[in-house]
Design an enzyme around this catalytic site. Structure first.
Site, short mmCIF file in Angstrom:
data_model
loop_
_atom_site.label_atom_id
_atom_site.label_comp_id
_atom_site.label_asym_id
_atom_site.label_seq_id
_atom_site.Cartn_x
_atom_site.Cartn_y
_atom_site.Cartn_z
N CYS A 32 -8.28 8.13 -5.24
CA CYS A 32 -7.89 9.54 -5.30
C CYS A 32 -8.19 10.09 -6.69
O CYS A 32 -8.41 9.34 -7.64
CB CYS A 32 -6.40 9.67 -5.04
N TYR A 171 -9.71 2.89 8.02
CA TYR A 171 -8.72 2.65 6.96
C TYR A 171 -7.41 2.17 7.57
O TYR A 171 -6.72 2.93 8.26
CB TYR A 171 -8.54 3.96 6.19
N HIS A 174 -2.36 -0.23 3.04
CA HIS A 174 -1.36 0.50 2.25
C HIS A 174 -0.22 1.08 3.06
O HIS A 174 0.48 1.98 2.59
CB HIS A 174 -2.05 1.61 1.43
#
Ligand code: SF4
Length: 694
Positions: A32, A171, A174
């Site tokens: 990010c 993805y 996390h």
């Protein structure tokens, strides 16, 4: 130009990833940056610089695939519909200019989607509360929702291919994606074919990989990003149970495995908590279960560590987010035999702060990060001087070192003086505190380069006076007309800070200690009370240091928790845990009201109810005052100043405005880069505006 050390040759092997071939093993994993869909030109320039610096694969951050998932005001990428393609094309064009591969991390956040912007109720595998950023719940998806999600993901992959991306991510890491909502037992209580056993919980991940392959697999490679360890024991994924089984089951399905650990604060652990290569023990099993290439991270900055990871068969690609931020030219420097010029990441996570605050990324080590487009800054190249000038820089802390380095690179003559017998200023002092030794790299990188510059003379142990500056300015050997003061700042002893704008009652009666004393090696006695009204890292670190030295320590802060700003660097809960484990007594939400001999009166910030606590020594961490006495003395000596021919007197870094080390380096860099250049107008940088079409 020097040549690459042959020991590192294997880092430059070409590697097949599905239908693609990467030019080397350097892989900038998704990260990010606070630019996202709002600042596409800034983003494209930043990613392009990484490609120019030699990263074979350069990826985006999370790019949300549909309006049913967003996290405004956090600024991530968007690929909701066809009109988002053009903005992302800017990034792929910049990456492709340097023969690198462009990767995109497609994301649907599931139960962590706050959807403040879209106002669409979020959904997940089960009925479950949305993460702490929003007081709402996600609803459980039905079969039609699952079909829709698969369609949106497929469409996003097609759009990503049209935007020019080569590598498309699925993805599932996390614990903050829709796919991990299905994968993780604690989020998935379904009783259909998507819930229950691991095979069922993996089903959606498998389907999405197959959909993506079917849509774009002829041209693009498919990466699966997966966290093999969550540190939750049997409640989560661990690398020796479901983490391993998941890799076994999906082994050959993706074209590349991008493996890491969870949560984000563990994956992006700071140097205070983890060392280089810290993920190896968790991810090393992956390669034994797949023939596909594996990328892993671990804040790698040493080519010796990197080559060891490849030689020992731990990973195939050197994955990096932060090392590529601190030095976008890291691969090139290894390739060109310039490893001593690598600007190593210090693991401070100031880069994460930008994302957390929705502003463009910044970096302590690399002041050009985030400024590639708006200020046109390149991390390696800089405008040469436009005329002969000499500059005296007083103070060799972070701001002084950086300004001397940039002025020297530009070809100006620089005299750098330091009152202490070593350079580094606050960086040298702070890096002696527990867990901060890597911060010394700020000094090491700069002093190494400065020592090789003929234009720069360094004088340590030199307490320069106002008279010296006037007297020396026109001596031929020196002959400077410009003086930058980088003399830092000093912690206040009077307790004035955010909470107490007036002197604390009784403060004059006792000896007060400050962080400067502790870093100078002065040891307070007995039971210690630390009052932290600064709220960043120092309060917690000094408490840790003194507790380890066997003092009884009470850490008091008006903030709701300890070192509260470190939420933004992903450290807060790890810091608070460490202090509790060490036996430091914590008193959040308390102000320091009165000081008596042997006791302090603390006041609850909500109720004003007071409690008394005994102490032997009191440390105040509140505010700093600029060390600008020398600057002010010269400013008032108009007559001698005008005779001396000195044209510029300027404070930089903490001496101008106390802040972070990143801010001090930025200040030194900005001042030196703009020295002798024409002002850029009212707003000193470009802004990305929303164009109104009429
Ligand atoms: Fe590394 Fe700190 Fe820069 Fe982030 S801000 S890349 S952690 S040096």
């Amino acid at each position: 130009m020097s040549k690459r050390d042959p020991r590192y040759d294997r880092l430059f092997d070409k590697v097949k990833i599905g239908p693609l071939t990467s030019k080397n093993r350097f892989f900038q994993v998704p990260h990010c940056n606070g630019m996202g869909y709002l600042r596409p030109k800034s983003l494209a320039a930043m990613r392009g610089i990484k490609a120019e610096g030699g990263w074979a694969v350069v990826c985006t951050e999370e790019v949300y695939i549909h309006s049913s998932s967003e996290n405004d005001p956090l600024v991530e990428g968007r690929l909701w519909d066809d009109r988002d393609v053009n903005a992302l094309e800017l990034t792929t064009e910049e990456i492709h200019k340097h023969d690198s591969l462009a990767g995109i991390e497609l994301q649907h956040g599931g139960h962590v989607s706050t959807n403040y912007f879209s106002r669409i109720p979020p959904f997940s595998a089960s009925n479950i509360s949305v993460g702490p950023r929003a007081p709402i719940q996600a609803r459980a998806m039905n079969k039609s929702d699952i079909r829709n999600f698969r369609k949106w993901h497929r469409n996003a992959a097609l759009r990503a291919m049209r935007a020019g991306f080569d590598l498309i991510y699925v993805y599932a890491a996390h614990s903050g994606t829709l796919l991990t909502d299905f994968l993780l037992r604690r989020f998935n209580d379904r009783s259909d074919e998507y819930g229950g056993c691991l095979e069922n919980r993996i089903r959606l991940i498998r389907e999405v990989i197959e959909d993506t392959k079917d849509a774009i697999g002829h041209k693009c490679a498919i990466a699966l990003r997966f966290a093999v360890e969550e540190f939750l024991g049997p409640k989560g994924i661990t690398f020796n149970n479901e983490g391993k089984e998941m890799v076994e089951i999906l082994s050959e399905l993706p074209d590349i495995w991008d493996v890491n650990i969870s949560d984000w604060s563990r994956d992006s652990a700071t140097s205070r908590f983890e060392h280089e290569g810290y993920q190896e023990q968790y991810v090393k099993f992956v390669k034994s279960l797949t023939t596909k290439p594996v990328v892993g991270v671990g804040r790698f900055t040493s080519p010796d560590t990197m080559i060891s990871m490849i030689r020992r068969g731990i990973i195939d690609f050197i994955g990096a987010a932060r090392p590529s931020i601190a030095d976008p030219f890291l691969p090139k420097k290894i390739d060109e035999g310039r490893i001593d010029e690598i600007r190593e990441c210090i693991g401070c996570n100031i880069c994460v702060v930008g994302d957390e605050l929705s502003v463009p990324i910044r970096c302590t080590q690399n002041p050009t990060m985030g400024e590639e487009w708006r200020r046109g800054w390149h991390p390696e190249f800089i405008e040469s001087k436009n005329r002969e000038e000499s500059v005296l820089v007083v103070g060799a802390g972070p701001a002084g070192l950086e300004s001397a380095l940039v002025l020297g690179k530009r070809g100006f003559r620089v005299i750098l003086t330091e009152s202490l017998d070593e350079v580094g200023g606050r960086v040298s002092r702070e890096s002696s505190l527990p867990g901060l030794s890597e911060w010394g790299r700020v000094k090491d990188y700069r002093i190494h380069l400065l020592k090789q510059m003929r234009e720069v003379s360094i004088f340590c142990d030199n307490r320069i006076t106002a008279k010296d500056i006037i007297d020396f300015s026109d001596i031929n050997q020196f002959n400077f007309a410009h003086v930058f003061f980088a003399t830092g700042a000093t912690w206040r002893r009077d307790g004035v800070g955010r909470k107490n704008r007036k002197l604390i009652s009784g403060i004059e009666k006792i000896k007060i200690y400050t962080p400067d004393d502790i870093m100078d090696g002065i040891s307070p006695n007995g039971k210690i009370v630390i009052f932290d009204d600064d709220h960043f890292y120092l309060g917690g670190i000094i408490a840790e240091k003194l507790r380890r030295e066997d003092h009884e320590v009470l850490l008091v802060t008006p903030a709701p928790d300890i070192s509260t700003f470190t939420h933004k660097t992903l450290e807060q809960r790890h810091i608070q845990k460490k202090l509790l484990d060490l036996g430091v007594e914590l008193a959040p939400n308390m102000n320091l009201l009165n000081i008596n001999s042997g006791s302090v009166e603390l006041s609850c910030v909500f109720t004003n109810k007071n409690i008394t606590s005994d102490f032997d020594s009191l440390i105040l961490i509140t505010e700093r005052i600029q060390n600008d006495k020398l600057f002010k003395l010269l400013m008032t000596d108009k007559e001698n100043l005008s005779k001396s021919g000195i044209k510029t007197l300027r404070c930089i870094g903490d001496c101008f405005a106390p802040g972070t080390i990143a801010a001090a380096i930025y200040s030194g860099h900005l001042t030196a880069r703009e020295f002798n250049n024409v002002s850029k107008g009212e707003v000193p940088f470009l802004r990305e505006r929303i164009e109104i079409l009429k």
